[in-house]
Structure formats: C-alpha cells, structure tokens
Design a protein around this motif. Structure first.
Motif, PDB file in Angstrom:
ATOM      1  N   GLU A 214      -3.476  10.112  21.194  1.00 23.43           N
ATOM      2  CA  GLU A 214      -4.220   9.219  22.200  1.00 23.43           C
ATOM      3  C   GLU A 214      -4.266   7.595  21.751  1.00 23.43           C
ATOM      4  OE1 GLU A 214      -5.853  11.104  25.568  1.00 23.43           O
ATOM      5  OE2 GLU A 214      -3.833  10.822  24.970  1.00 23.43           O
TER       6      GLU A 214
ATOM      7  N   THR B 121      -7.010   9.816  18.509  1.00 15.16           N
ATOM      8  CA  THR B 121      -7.214  11.040  18.317  1.00 15.16           C
ATOM      9  C   THR B 121      -5.824  11.785  18.630  1.00 15.16           C
ATOM     10  OG1 THR B 121      -9.399  10.929  19.454  1.00 15.16           O
ATOM     11  CG2 THR B 121      -8.295  13.233  19.385  1.00 15.16           C
TER      12      THR B 121
ATOM     13  N   TYR C  29      -3.642  15.594  18.360  1.00 22.37           N
ATOM     14  CA  TYR C  29      -3.584  16.860  18.538  1.00 22.37           C
ATOM     15  C   TYR C  29      -2.399  17.661  18.208  1.00 22.37           C
ATOM     16  CZ  TYR C  29      -7.544  15.735  21.712  1.00 22.37           C
ATOM     17  OH  TYR C  29      -8.674  15.151  22.369  1.00 22.37           O
TER      18      TYR C  29
ATOM     19  N   PRO D  79      -7.609  19.924  17.842  1.00 23.75           N
ATOM     20  CA  PRO D  79      -7.651  18.304  17.172  1.00 23.75           C
ATOM     21  C   PRO D  79      -7.357  18.054  15.774  1.00 23.75           C
ATOM     22  CG  PRO D  79      -9.826  19.259  17.497  1.00 23.75           C
ATOM     23  CD  PRO D  79      -8.916  20.461  17.863  1.00 23.75           C
TER      24      PRO D  79
ATOM     25  N   GLU E  91      -7.732  26.354  19.876  1.00 23.59           N
ATOM     26  CA  GLU E  91      -7.987  27.045  20.975  1.00 23.59           C
ATOM     27  C   GLU E  91      -6.465  27.643  21.672  1.00 23.59           C
ATOM     28  OE1 GLU E  91      -9.980  24.181  23.400  1.00 23.59           O
ATOM     29  OE2 GLU E  91     -11.819  24.395  22.339  1.00 23.59           O
TER      30      GLU E  91
ATOM     31  N   SER F 109      -4.696  14.905  31.632  1.00 22.37           N
ATOM     32  CA  SER F 109      -5.296  14.672  30.259  1.00 22.37           C
ATOM     33  C   SER F 109      -4.649  15.403  29.376  1.00 22.37           C
ATOM     34  CB  SER F 109      -6.977  14.909  30.336  1.00 22.37           C
ATOM     35  OG  SER F 109      -7.438  15.043  29.011  1.00 22.37           O
TER      36      SER F 109
ATOM     37  N   LYS G  30      -6.443  17.178  27.267  1.00 21.66           N
ATOM     38  CA  LYS G  30      -6.911  18.407  27.458  1.00 21.66           C
ATOM     39  C   LYS G  30      -6.914  19.387  28.526  1.00 21.66           C
ATOM     40  CE  LYS G  30     -10.699  16.335  24.469  1.00 21.66           C
ATOM     41  NZ  LYS G  30     -11.986  16.037  24.177  1.00 21.66           N
TER      42      LYS G  30
END
Length: 336
Positions: free
Chosen positions: A179, A183, A185, A197, A210, A254, A256
C-alpha cells in the motif's frame, strides 16, 4: 551502458551462485524477438511473474524440465527482460531451490516484489522433509532485479504445519501487494486463499493469517490495482465446467476487501490443466501473462510438466471490469 549494467548484473549473479565463467549458461545475455505465443520457444517455462522497474519489464518463470510421463520437474527460476515487449533478453537462472539451505527441490510459482529499493523473491518450494512435510514459502532478497538473490531469513516464512489447509501443498503461489503507506500483504494458497500482513522486515508477519472465500478458487492468486479498484486474479476450477483451470477474478474497494467475484478473464490453457496469471501495466498497456502446453522443444512435446509462457493484452470496460481475454497464437503482435 544500461544494457552493459544489466548484463554485468546477470554475470555477477551467475558467479555468486557458484558458476565459473566457463560454466555460465551459453544463453546468458542472448536476445530474441517476440514471434507470438508461446513467448519463449527454446525451453519450457511456466508460472510467469512480471515486474516493471523503470523502463524495463522483467519476467520471472519456472523452468519446466519434466521428460516423458514425469509430472513436474521445475529446477530453477529464469529471468527475461524487455523494454518494448518485442525484443527480449535472457538472463539465465536467477535462483535455484537449493539456494535455500532448508529446501529439498521444486522451483514452483514465485513473484519478485520491489520495495524500498530492494527486490524480494517470494516463492513456493518443497521443504526438507527432515523438519517439515510439504510445500513452504521462502523469501530471498537482492539489491538488483536480476540478483544475486539470497535467502532472507534462513527458514520458511510459511510451512505446511503453520496453516490448517486441506493437503501438504496448500501453501504455494505467493503474491505481494504494498500500500502507499508502506504496509505489505502476502496472499497465497491452493484450495484455500490465505492472506497476512507482512512486517516491515518483509520476512515475518505483522498479524494473523486469514482466509478469503472466492468462488472456485484453486491457486495462483495475483493482486494488482488500477485506479481506485483492487483486483485479485486467480486460477479457478469448476469441474462441472471443465477439469482444467481457468483464470477468474474479484475486485474490492480496499486491499482488505470485501472481494466481489466478477467472473472469468480467460478459459483453460491449451494442453495444460494448470494456468497461472501474471498481470502488469507497462508503457500504458495492460498485459496478461499465462502459460500453455503447446510448445515442442527437441523430442519433448508440451505437457503437464512442459508448459510455455504466453502473453495477451488485457483491456478494461468503462466500469473498470476486465474484458474477456482470448488466448491466441499471435499474442500481442500487430494484426495482419
């Protein structure tokens, strides 16, 4: 001068990986012209992973070397580069599985990700059975897109025992996204799509692993962004339609999520039950790299373990959705 620096980096990588100048591959630095699909025609290549650095597109692939009825024998990761999608340069192997001291074999799908001027090589390998059973994800790092890459942590980032997947090869096919705030992932998986992450060191996790539920997810995730839309392409399989993988995708507002399934980008690859997306924007055009099983090299015809990388242009509708991609022998060459 720029080409000299690239060639020098490739020579350095070969020397530091243990090759003498007499042992270096004779194809190191050789150029070829795109003649349509498959793109690389003198050896079998699979699991394409493109990376754009400045004015150059680098393409990382696994080197398929299965013979006869052998299923998979992928012994090294090769690199190619281009500045115009027409003229390509071979750089030979940039890494082998045994460059990780804890790995037994298998140069499975990988992705090289640039962050803060360093190049992080995330890849799936077969762990040494003395300490783990099955596929694992390793991380190597280099200061140059052509290496030399070295093991960044001395152990697997993800082992089979670290996740509750359905079999011992469910931890494969890593893809990374960073990002604007820095950050990062990691997405990966077979049969189950996982995400976690990454810590700032890029070799450990900063949060829990997850699962993401996507229709018909099989393997090969690839994350990218265009405008304000995040895309997650992947190899999908619905045996009611076909026993072969296709490439499907989802979008999200996003990184996420939430991820919304959008359908199919392209169908099954010719003569290959696997397919693997690698998607990138380069010089204002979007490209879908994948592999097929249509190439013959010497006495070996295309097969499950003898695949060949191909590339097509990828276009978007006004709504941001990906338009279906037809797999062709012409590829990205100008139409007649």
């Amino acid at each position: 001068m720029a080409r000299f620096r690239v060639l020098a980096a490739a020579v350095s990588a070969a020397l530091l990986s243990g090759c003498t100048t007499a042992q270096m591959p004779e194809h190191l630095g050789r150029t070829f012209v795109n003649q349509g699909n498959p793109l690389v025609r003198d050896r079998f290549t699979a699991d394409p992973a493109p990376l754009v650095v400045g004015d150059t597109l680098y393409l990382y692939v696994g080197h398929d070397e299965a013979r006869g009825e052998e299923m998979f024998n992928i012994t090294e990761w090769l690199a190619y580069s281009t500045k115009d999608m027409v003229n390509w340069t071979e750089h030979g192997p940039v890494m082998r599985p045994t460059d990780f001291a804890w790995v037994q074999k298998d140069a499975w799908a990988s992705q090289v990700h640039e962050k803060d001027g360093r190049f992080w090589f995330y890849t799936a390998v077969e762990h040494d059975p003395a300490t783990s059973h099955g596929k694992s994800i390793g991380v190597a790092v280099a200061d140059n897109p052509l290496g030399p890459f070295r093991d960044a942590r001395g152990s697997a980032l993800v082992r089979n025992e670290d996740t509750a997947g359905p079999h011992h090869w469910d931890d494969i096919d890593p893809t990374v996204w960073t990002e604007p705030d820095g950050t990062s992932y990691l997405f990966w998986g077979n049969a189950e799509l996982k995400v976690a992450p990454l810590a700032d060191d890029m070799i450990s996790f900063a949060g829990p692993i997850e699962r993401i539920e996507l229709p018909d997810f099989e393997e090969g995730p690839w994350v990218f962004k265009r405008g304000n839309i995040y895309y997650l392409a992947y190899a999908s399989m619905d045996k009611a339609i076909s026993p072969d993988e296709r490439i499907s995708y989802a979008t999200a507002p996003s990184i996420k999520g939430p991820w919304t399934w959008r359908g199919e980008i392209t169908g099954a690859a010719a003569n290959s039950f696997t397919i693997h997306p690698g998607i990138v924007e380069f010089r204002g055009e979007w490209y879908l790299f994948y592999h097929v099983g249509t190439l013959t090299v010497g006495d070996q015809t295309g097969a499950i373990g003898r695949r060949a990388v191909a590339v097509e242009r990828m276009r978007f509708g006004k709504d941001g959705l990906i338009m279906p991609v037809e797999q062709t022998s012409q590829g990205i060459l100008p139409g007649e």
